[in-house]
Design a protein around this motif. Structure first.
Motif, PDB file in Angstrom:
ATOM      1  N   LEU A 151       0.864  -1.179   0.000  1.00 57.06           N
ATOM      2  CA  LEU A 151       0.000   0.000   0.000  1.00 57.06           C
ATOM      3  C   LEU A 151       0.898   1.226   0.000  1.00 57.06           C
ATOM      4  CD1 LEU A 151      -2.399  -1.353   2.754  1.00 57.06           C
ATOM      5  CD2 LEU A 151      -2.937  -1.134   0.319  1.00 57.06           C
ATOM      6  N   HIS A 152       0.642   2.153  -0.943  1.00 58.53           N
ATOM      7  CA  HIS A 152       1.466   3.361  -1.046  1.00 58.53           C
ATOM      8  C   HIS A 152       0.578   4.576  -0.791  1.00 58.53           C
ATOM      9  CE1 HIS A 152       4.639   1.346  -3.836  1.00 58.53           C
ATOM     10  NE2 HIS A 152       3.733   0.428  -3.591  1.00 58.53           N
ATOM     11  N   PRO A 153       0.426   5.016   0.462  1.00 55.26           N
ATOM     12  CA  PRO A 153      -0.381   6.206   0.714  1.00 55.26           C
ATOM     13  C   PRO A 153       0.352   7.477   0.286  1.00 55.26           C
ATOM     14  CG  PRO A 153       0.561   5.377   2.768  1.00 55.26           C
ATOM     15  CD  PRO A 153       0.992   4.422   1.679  1.00 55.26           C
ATOM     16  N   ALA A 154      -0.413   8.493  -0.086  1.00 56.04           N
ATOM     17  CA  ALA A 154       0.153   9.815  -0.377  1.00 56.04           C
ATOM     18  C   ALA A 154      -0.832  10.858   0.161  1.00 56.04           C
ATOM     19  CB  ALA A 154       0.422   9.970  -1.859  1.00 56.04           C
ATOM     20  N   PHE A 155      -0.692  12.137  -0.250  1.00 56.48           N
ATOM     21  CA  PHE A 155      -1.531  13.193   0.323  1.00 56.48           C
ATOM     22  C   PHE A 155      -3.021  12.907   0.134  1.00 56.48           C
ATOM     23  CE2 PHE A 155       2.342  15.784  -0.341  1.00 56.48           C
ATOM     24  CZ  PHE A 155       2.503  16.198   0.971  1.00 56.48           C
ATOM     25  N   SER A 215      -4.246  10.143  -2.070  1.00 54.83           N
ATOM     26  CA  SER A 215      -4.436   8.925  -2.867  1.00 54.83           C
ATOM     27  C   SER A 215      -3.777   7.747  -2.175  1.00 54.83           C
ATOM     28  CB  SER A 215      -3.843   9.101  -4.267  1.00 54.83           C
ATOM     29  OG  SER A 215      -2.448   9.281  -4.175  1.00 54.83           O
ATOM     30  N   LEU A 239      -2.120   4.020  -3.555  1.00 53.49           N
ATOM     31  CA  LEU A 239      -1.843   3.054  -4.609  1.00 53.49           C
ATOM     32  C   LEU A 239      -1.872   1.666  -3.974  1.00 53.49           C
ATOM     33  CD1 LEU A 239      -0.812   2.740  -7.667  1.00 53.49           C
ATOM     34  CD2 LEU A 239       1.360   2.215  -6.573  1.00 53.49           C
ATOM     35  N   PHE A 280       2.145  11.196   5.111  1.00 59.87           N
ATOM     36  CA  PHE A 280       2.554   9.850   4.701  1.00 59.87           C
ATOM     37  C   PHE A 280       4.065   9.785   4.702  1.00 59.87           C
ATOM     38  CE2 PHE A 280       2.525  12.352   0.873  1.00 59.87           C
ATOM     39  CZ  PHE A 280       3.518  11.842   0.062  1.00 59.87           C
ATOM     40  N   VAL A 281       4.585   8.571   4.610  1.00 57.31           N
ATOM     41  CA  VAL A 281       6.030   8.350   4.528  1.00 57.31           C
ATOM     42  C   VAL A 281       6.282   7.719   3.168  1.00 57.31           C
ATOM     43  CG1 VAL A 281       8.015   7.175   5.553  1.00 57.31           C
ATOM     44  CG2 VAL A 281       6.176   8.029   7.020  1.00 57.31           C
ATOM     45  N   ALA A 307       5.541  -0.742   2.136  1.00 55.46           N
ATOM     46  CA  ALA A 307       5.595   0.457   1.291  1.00 55.46           C
ATOM     47  C   ALA A 307       4.983   1.664   2.001  1.00 55.46           C
ATOM     48  CB  ALA A 307       4.878   0.208  -0.039  1.00 55.46           C
ATOM     49  N   HIS A 308       3.989   1.430   2.881  1.00 56.71           N
ATOM     50  CA  HIS A 308       3.381   2.574   3.578  1.00 56.71           C
ATOM     51  C   HIS A 308       4.325   3.160   4.620  1.00 56.71           C
ATOM     52  CE1 HIS A 308       2.377  -1.004   5.841  1.00 56.71           C
ATOM     53  NE2 HIS A 308       2.056  -0.278   6.889  1.00 56.71           N
ATOM     54  N   HIS A 309       5.461   2.516   4.849  1.00 56.00           N
ATOM     55  CA  HIS A 309       6.515   3.110   5.672  1.00 56.00           C
ATOM     56  C   HIS A 309       7.645   3.644   4.790  1.00 56.00           C
ATOM     57  CE1 HIS A 309       4.769   1.791   9.441  1.00 56.00           C
ATOM     58  NE2 HIS A 309       4.682   0.555   8.994  1.00 56.00           N
ATOM     59  N   GLY A 310       7.400   3.749   3.489  1.00 62.21           N
ATOM     60  CA  GLY A 310       8.418   4.278   2.578  1.00 62.21           C
ATOM     61  C   GLY A 310       9.487   3.267   2.204  1.00 62.21           C
ATOM     62  N   THR A 362       2.059  14.464  -5.441  1.00 65.64           N
ATOM     63  CA  THR A 362       2.824  13.236  -5.265  1.00 65.64           C
ATOM     64  C   THR A 362       1.865  12.084  -4.985  1.00 65.64           C
ATOM     65  OG1 THR A 362       4.818  14.328  -4.492  1.00 65.64           O
ATOM     66  CG2 THR A 362       4.440  12.132  -3.657  1.00 65.64           C
ATOM     67  N   GLY A 405       1.427   7.407  -5.029  1.00 68.59           N
ATOM     68  CA  GLY A 405       2.112   6.114  -5.045  1.00 68.59           C
ATOM     69  C   GLY A 405       2.445   5.703  -6.467  1.00 68.59           C
ATOM     70  N   THR A 464       8.702   4.741  -3.387  1.00 72.04           N
ATOM     71  CA  THR A 464       7.310   4.304  -3.214  1.00 72.04           C
ATOM     72  C   THR A 464       6.319   5.342  -3.737  1.00 72.04           C
ATOM     73  OG1 THR A 464       7.301   5.215  -0.989  1.00 72.04           O
ATOM     74  CG2 THR A 464       7.855   2.878  -1.217  1.00 72.04           C
TER      75      THR A 464
END
Lengths: 214, 294
Positions: free
Chosen positions: A43-47, A49, A51, A127-128, B24-27, B217, B219, B242
């Motif tokens: 899971l790729h969180p952003a501001f 969204s 992914l 997010f990181v 990935a949620h931790h970069g 920005t 994912g 990521t």
């Protein structure tokens, strides 16, 4: 909310194209709701969204879309970990913050006022991400917003505290970067053997304090 | 316990398995073998689980000495070792495997029966080169313990290499900003540049017009083709970030990821759009090829 394929094995769930507290709440909720779901790999969180990477041999875009709608319609997940409050000591200006003067010129605020307002702000880790566990911070006072450098620096030292447009962040490792560097912290934000390596996590609250000059 | 001594590490040799998922949620980037098909085939040939940790050599292979008898398989590209590729081979105690410059693609894998018994970080032995998560590239004098958990006998018959198709052909499906780009956004062939690495393949060719549009920005997935303002595309690869802020017209299909791992600087690539259905069909065919090794 819009859903669209980002590849043959990923779906981008988007909650608009602006940084907002509502979008962030959806992202946090969905990230928690999809963690550990069968066939979901990352899971790729952003501001605004999220992914979703999945195993294309186990599920398809339509299956993941259904799962996303279910998780957003269901009751919110209980967060596994409570957000923490982290105070980060920063040495502002000089060699540690080579862009403090540029931020001062852009904002029309004296360097001391920039530091004062930056340290009065209550940031939240949106997010990181990126390649080095970079914490993207929401909550920069709007009057401090400053555009990125026209060309990125080849090397930004680890611990650099920086501004880019309406965002703030801290470089956990030395890397190239185009954000405006206002200071530097000695606090280790990247722990190579940590699981996860990032000290800061999504939803953590962050406050910066000026380090007294020695 | 049997061990491998690194006599020479070559240009860049790292320990890889199939990658680090769920972080990935931790970069944290997934990493994993650049040619996962070759890694999986090598592991199946020596009787390991397909996710066992093995060595990934890049462009120029190294020399590796085995303390005790071992069974290994070399897969991927031909690095000139005096051993058949795509075969389980028994080695005597003290034997050294020497690999040299590549004669075909970018990467060669050395899988050993039992797998490499190296420490895992977040569930994976894969090395992320830029951050050092999972370890670092090998150095001369490093010693790698070999595990003792093969799951099947080694495969007696060698495998055929994966079915070849037109070299440098990368099939793509639409990515998140596909609607921002005109139908034929790509223009002929692109060259792989020297600046390419496990994070991304930087290509050079006719610039792709960079669409004007406000983008936050977001994912980014493995294989996505990013178009920065200079119009020279970057294909995000196994050690990729990521999240990213450049628009992406398309992404390379899963069935062609292994080809990305075998691209060398100055190789030529072309893009060919396919449907999502076609992409999954090609992936299933590839899995069938792999399963004949079981």
């Amino acid at each position: 909310m819009t859903l669209r394929p980002a590849s043959d094995r990923s779906l981008l769930v988007s909650f608009g194209d602006e940084i907002s507290p509502e979008a962030h709440r959806h992202v946090v909720r969905l990230t928690g709701g999809l963690a550990g779901a069968p066939g979901i790999l990352n899971l790729h969180p952003a501001f605004a969204s999220l992914l979703v990477d999945f195993d294309p041999l186990l599920c398809r875009h339509a299956d993941v879309a259904t799962l996303v709608r279910q998780r957003l319609a269901g009751p919110p997940e209980i967060a596994a970990t409570q957000p923490r409050s982290v105070t980060i000591p920063v040495h502002f200006g000089g060699d540690a913050g080579p862009d403090l003067d540029a931020v001062s010129r852009h904002t029309g605020l004296a360097p001391e006022r920039v530091i004062e307002r930056f340290c009065a702000a209550r940031f939240e880790v949106a997010f990181v991400g990126f390649a080095t566990c970079f914490p993207y911070l929401a909550g920069l006072p709007p009057e401090l917003a400053t555009p990125r450098l026209p060309a990125p620096r080849k090397l930004v030292p680890a611990g650099s505290v920086a501004i880019a447009g309406p965002q703030a962040g801290v470089y956990p490792l030395a890397s190239p970067g185009g954000w405006r560097i206002v200071g530097r912290t000695a606090m280790p934000l990247f722990r190579r053997h940590g699981e996860p390596p990032s000290l800061l996590q999504m939803s953590d609250r962050v406050v910066f304090v000026p380090e007294r000059p020695r | 316990m049997n061990r491998i001594h690194v006599v020479s590490p070559g240009l860049l040799t790292t320990v890889q398995d199939l990658g680090r998922f769920g972080w990935a949620h931790h970069g944290v980037s997934a990493s994993g073998a650049a040619d996962a098909l070759a890694l999986r085939a090598g592991n199946l040939l020596v009787g390991n689980l397909e996710n066992a940790a093995a060595l990934e050599m890049t462009l120029t292979g190294g020399a590796f000495q085995f303390e005790s008898p071992a069974v290994i398989a070399l897969t991927g590209s031909d690095f000139g070792a005096a051993l058949p590729l795509w075969s389980a081979v028994a080695l005597a105690a003290g034997e050294t495997i020497r690999c040299g410059p590549t004669r075909s693609g970018a990467r060669c894998y050395l899988a050993v029966r039992g797998g490499l018994a190296v420490p895992r970080a977040m569930g994976s032995a894969s090395v992320h080169v830029a951050t050092g998560v999972g370890g670092r590239p090998l150095k001369m004098g490093d010693v790698l313990p070999i595990g003792a958990e093969p799951v099947r006998p080694p495969r007696a018959a060698p495998s055929a290499p994966p079915p070849g198709e037109r070299a440098g052909l990368l099939r793509v499906t639409p990515s998140a900003q596909a609607a921002w780009f005109a139908g034929e956004w790509y223009r002929g062939a692109y060259l792989v540049t020297e600046e390419s690495d496990r994070m991304g393949l930087r290509l050079r060719g006719a610039p792709i017009p960079s669409p004007a549009g406000h983008m936050l920005t977001e994912g980014v997935p493995l294989g996505a083709i990013q178009v920065p303002p200079d119009g020279q595309p970057i294909v995000l690869f196994v050690d990729h970030q990521t999240t990213g802020g450049y628009p992406k017209p398309a992404a390379v299909i899963s069935a062609d990821f292994w080809r990305l791992g075998q691209l060398r600087p100055r190789d030529e690539v072309r893009f060919e759009p396919v449907s999502l259905e076609c992409a999954i069909g090609l992936l299933r065919q590839q899995e069938q090829w792999l399963h004949q090794l079981l």
